[in-house]
Design a protein around this motif. Structure first.
Motif, PDB file in Angstrom:
ATOM      1  N   LEU A 143       3.782 -11.756  -2.842  1.00  9.21           N
ATOM      2  CA  LEU A 143       5.161 -12.250  -2.912  1.00  9.21           C
ATOM      3  C   LEU A 143       5.865 -11.541  -4.055  1.00  9.21           C
ATOM      4  N   MET A 144       7.067 -11.002  -3.766  1.00  7.64           N
ATOM      5  CA  MET A 144       7.760 -10.195  -4.763  1.00  7.64           C
ATOM      6  C   MET A 144       9.230 -10.567  -4.798  1.00  7.64           C
ATOM      7  N   LEU A 145       9.857 -10.284  -5.942  1.00 10.55           N
ATOM      8  CA  LEU A 145      11.259 -10.578  -6.174  1.00 10.55           C
ATOM      9  C   LEU A 145      12.084  -9.325  -5.917  1.00 10.55           C
ATOM     10  N   THR A 146      13.157  -9.465  -5.134  1.00 11.48           N
ATOM     11  CA  THR A 146      14.018  -8.341  -4.783  1.00 11.48           C
ATOM     12  C   THR A 146      15.133  -8.176  -5.803  1.00 11.48           C
ATOM     13  N   GLU A 147      15.948  -7.138  -5.579  1.00 14.17           N
ATOM     14  CA  GLU A 147      17.047  -6.860  -6.496  1.00 14.17           C
ATOM     15  C   GLU A 147      18.100  -7.960  -6.473  1.00 14.17           C
ATOM     16  N   ASP A 148      18.337  -8.549  -5.293  1.00 11.81           N
ATOM     17  CA  ASP A 148      19.329  -9.620  -5.180  1.00 11.81           C
ATOM     18  C   ASP A 148      18.725 -10.998  -5.399  1.00 11.81           C
ATOM     19  N   GLU A 149      17.593 -11.051  -6.132  1.00  6.50           N
ATOM     20  CA  GLU A 149      16.960 -12.303  -6.574  1.00  6.50           C
ATOM     21  C   GLU A 149      16.509 -13.170  -5.403  1.00  6.50           C
ATOM     22  N   ASN A 150      15.926 -12.542  -4.414  1.00  3.48           N
ATOM     23  CA  ASN A 150      15.277 -13.248  -3.309  1.00  3.48           C
ATOM     24  C   ASN A 150      13.792 -12.927  -3.323  1.00  3.48           C
ATOM     25  N   ILE A 151      13.011 -13.798  -2.713  1.00  2.00           N
ATOM     26  CA  ILE A 151      11.562 -13.628  -2.663  1.00  2.00           C
ATOM     27  C   ILE A 151      11.166 -13.206  -1.244  1.00  2.00           C
ATOM     28  N   VAL A 152      10.342 -12.161  -1.154  1.00  2.00           N
ATOM     29  CA  VAL A 152       9.869 -11.674   0.131  1.00  2.00           C
ATOM     30  C   VAL A 152       8.346 -11.587   0.094  1.00  2.00           C
ATOM     31  N   ASP A 153       7.772 -11.746   1.252  1.00  2.00           N
ATOM     32  CA  ASP A 153       6.327 -11.623   1.441  1.00  2.00           C
ATOM     33  C   ASP A 153       6.071 -10.280   2.123  1.00  2.00           C
ATOM     34  N   VAL A 154       5.463  -9.321   1.388  1.00  2.00           N
ATOM     35  CA  VAL A 154       5.276  -7.957   1.867  1.00  2.00           C
ATOM     36  C   VAL A 154       3.789  -7.691   2.048  1.00  2.00           C
ATOM     37  N   ASP A 155       3.451  -7.121   3.190  1.00  2.00           N
ATOM     38  CA  ASP A 155       2.069  -6.767   3.510  1.00  2.00           C
ATOM     39  C   ASP A 155       2.038  -5.283   3.856  1.00  2.00           C
ATOM     40  N   ILE A 156       1.294  -4.479   3.059  1.00  2.00           N
ATOM     41  CA  ILE A 156       1.232  -3.046   3.280  1.00  2.00           C
ATOM     42  C   ILE A 156      -0.215  -2.617   3.504  1.00  2.00           C
ATOM     43  N   SER A 157      -0.376  -1.452   4.102  1.00  2.00           N
ATOM     44  CA  SER A 157      -1.682  -0.844   4.321  1.00  2.00           C
ATOM     45  C   SER A 157      -1.637   0.581   3.787  1.00  2.00           C
ATOM     46  N   VAL A 158      -2.528   0.886   2.813  1.00  2.00           N
ATOM     47  CA  VAL A 158      -2.561   2.194   2.167  1.00  2.00           C
ATOM     48  C   VAL A 158      -3.745   2.987   2.716  1.00  2.00           C
ATOM     49  N   GLN A 159      -3.474   4.173   3.213  1.00  2.00           N
ATOM     50  CA  GLN A 159      -4.513   5.076   3.715  1.00  2.00           C
ATOM     51  C   GLN A 159      -4.701   6.197   2.698  1.00  2.00           C
ATOM     52  N   TYR A 160      -5.966   6.435   2.281  1.00  2.00           N
ATOM     53  CA  TYR A 160      -6.219   7.427   1.243  1.00  2.00           C
ATOM     54  C   TYR A 160      -7.504   8.182   1.546  1.00  2.00           C
ATOM     55  N   ILE A 161      -7.652   9.364   0.893  1.00  2.00           N
ATOM     56  CA  ILE A 161      -8.791  10.267   1.084  1.00  2.00           C
ATOM     57  C   ILE A 161      -9.290  10.695  -0.289  1.00  2.00           C
ATOM     58  N   ALA A 162     -10.626  10.763  -0.445  1.00  2.00           N
ATOM     59  CA  ALA A 162     -11.233  11.257  -1.690  1.00  2.00           C
ATOM     60  C   ALA A 162     -11.179  12.783  -1.671  1.00  2.00           C
ATOM     61  N   GLU A 163     -10.055  13.336  -2.106  1.00  2.00           N
ATOM     62  CA  GLU A 163      -9.825  14.781  -1.985  1.00  2.00           C
ATOM     63  C   GLU A 163     -10.592  15.568  -3.041  1.00  2.00           C
ATOM     64  N   ASN A 164     -10.703  15.051  -4.255  1.00  2.00           N
ATOM     65  CA  ASN A 164     -11.402  15.733  -5.342  1.00  2.00           C
ATOM     66  C   ASN A 164     -12.665  14.938  -5.667  1.00  2.00           C
ATOM     67  N   PRO A 165     -13.841  15.382  -5.208  1.00  2.00           N
ATOM     68  CA  PRO A 165     -15.057  14.582  -5.421  1.00  2.00           C
ATOM     69  C   PRO A 165     -15.451  14.468  -6.888  1.00  2.00           C
ATOM     70  N   GLU A 166     -15.162  15.504  -7.696  1.00  2.00           N
ATOM     71  CA  GLU A 166     -15.517  15.429  -9.117  1.00  2.00           C
ATOM     72  C   GLU A 166     -14.745  14.311  -9.808  1.00  2.00           C
ATOM     73  N   PHE A 167     -13.415  14.283  -9.604  1.00  2.00           N
ATOM     74  CA  PHE A 167     -12.617  13.227 -10.220  1.00  2.00           C
ATOM     75  C   PHE A 167     -12.995  11.866  -9.651  1.00  2.00           C
ATOM     76  N   PHE A 168     -13.235  11.826  -8.335  1.00  2.00           N
ATOM     77  CA  PHE A 168     -13.559  10.561  -7.691  1.00  2.00           C
ATOM     78  C   PHE A 168     -14.840   9.946  -8.243  1.00  2.00           C
ATOM     79  N   MET A 169     -15.833  10.795  -8.605  1.00  2.00           N
ATOM     80  CA  MET A 169     -17.119  10.291  -9.077  1.00  2.00           C
ATOM     81  C   MET A 169     -17.161  10.067 -10.586  1.00  2.00           C
TER      82      MET A 169
END
Length: 400
Positions: A143-169
């Motif tokens: 639940l988040m507050l918008t610019e016009d002071e309203n509350i919204v329920d936002v559901d997102i899905s993030v897709q990601y890839i381990a592109e750099n194995p050295e940094f990832f590990m």
């Protein structure tokens, strides 16, 4: 004689005694139950290994001390070679096409290996395989507050890839946890700068792009080795407590948009037709103007021509103009008045009734021809009367 009888050699017959004769091979007789000789067993194993690798036997238990030491060194070398072979075989491994291998030598990063058959010294190097093509998914809802002071329920899905194995590990202890916290921060920044109407309606795609850009910057700053493949806004709605009211608002907006679309469709159908009618009226008015102007020009030319004739023959032209005028006036009158010669009576002909009778009785074909003949005769008589009166202008004026 029993083994325990007097005078007998009992020690040679005592089954429990250890003084019996030994066999030529150094072992005890078949009836004896003592433990095996460990030194003899090791000596036999050494002789077999020496024979296997081309060495010579120890020559039995009677060999010198130097032969025993030489056999011990040979056994240690063989064991060392076998251990080295096993150790080297343990270092081979394969890396799949979708993976990359992160090599740690004595706990420190050494290199990153590509797909294929690889070898690294075991017990010295530690290899961790990381899948760099598999798309991982992280879901986040808040639940988040918008610019016009309203509350919204936002559901997102993030897709990601381990592109750099050295940094990832190695760079971050828990990249997934860092991703979750960064997703929360990026989403709150974007939602906090947007209005609720935009988030609930057509602004979802814009919001998803903004969240992806901010989240990728966070991942690059933290050096997590993750690449954000995409962000999808699965749902964005008002809190459940006020969802019914927002549904009514959204429905009203949809009705408004539908009414606007219908009005635009009606305007698109009516305006071209009205423009066509207006253009036709303009064309007709232009044509009428041209017609009136042309008729006026013709009348003026006719008047000028009559004026020139009138100047030469004024009396004749005066009577001619009078006759033409009377003919133009009386031709539109359905009633005809005839002045009978030698009398004061006027003859009335109801031509309008005669014409109506002809229109109401179209089947009377035989009488139609006679009526037409009578009308022609009356017209001729009227023409004669007019011609006879044209010779007496003063009388005609008095009759008017």
């Amino acid at each position: 004689m029993a083994w325990n009888e007097p005078g007998g050699n009992g020690k040679n017959h005592d089954p429990w005694s250890g003084g019996g004769d030994k066999n030529p091979g150094g072992g005890k007789r078949g009836g004896e139950q003592g433990p095996p000789d460990l030194d003899e067993a090791l000596q036999k194993l050494q002789d077999r290994l020496n024979g296997l690798f081309g060495g010579k036997g120890s020559g039995g238990s009677s060999g010198g001390a130097s032969g025993g030491h030489k056999g011990s060194f040979s056994l240690v070398g063989i064991v060392a070679v076998l251990a080295l072979v096993v150790w080297g075989a343990m270092g081979f491994y394969t890396v799949d096409q979708q993976e990359r291998g992160v090599v740690l030598r004595l706990g420190k990063f050494h290199s990153t290996v590509n797909p294929g058959l690889q070898w690294n010294p075991p017990l010295i190097d530690e290899v961790t395989k990381v899948n760099v093509t598999r798309v991982r998914i992280h879901d986040h809802r808040a639940l988040m507050l918008t610019e016009d002071e309203n509350i919204v329920d936002v559901d997102i899905s993030v897709q990601y890839i381990a592109e750099n194995p050295e940094f990832f590990m190695l760079r971050v202890r828990s990249p997934e946890e860092s991703l979750a916290q960064a997703s929360e921060a990026a989403l709150r920044q974007v939602v906090g700068g947007s209005e609720m109407n935009s988030i609930l309606t057509e602004g979802r795609q814009v919001m998803a792009i903004a969240v992806q850009e901010r989240l990728q910057r966070h991942m690059d700053t933290y050096e997590t080795g993750l690449r954000i493949a995409g962000v999808n806004v699965r749902n964005a709605q008002a809190p459940s407590q006020v969802q019914d009211a927002f549904d009514d608002v959204i429905k009203a907006r949809e009705d408004e948009q539908r009414s606007k679309n219908e009005a635009e469709a009606y305007a698109n159908s009516v305006v071209p037709e009205a423009r066509g009618i207006a253009q036709r009226m303009l064309e007709e008015s232009n044509a009428y103007r041209e017609e009136v102007v042309a008729r006026a020009n013709g009348e003026s030319q006719r008047f000028l021509a009559l004026l020139s004739e009138y100047k030469t023959q004024p009396e004749v032209m005066r009577e001619r103009l009078y006759i033409d005028m009377m003919q133009a006036v009386l031709s539109n009158n359905p009633k005809v008045l005839m002045d009978m010669e030698g009398g004061n009576n006027m003859m009335f002909l109801p031509l309008d009734k005669l014409m109506e009778g002809r229109a109401s009785n179209p089947a009377a074909g035989s009488s139609r021809s006679s009526s037409d003949a009578n009308l022609r005769q009356l017209n001729d008589q009227m023409a004669d009367q007019l011609r006879s009166r044209s010779s007496q202008p003063s009388n005609l004026r008095e009759g008017r």
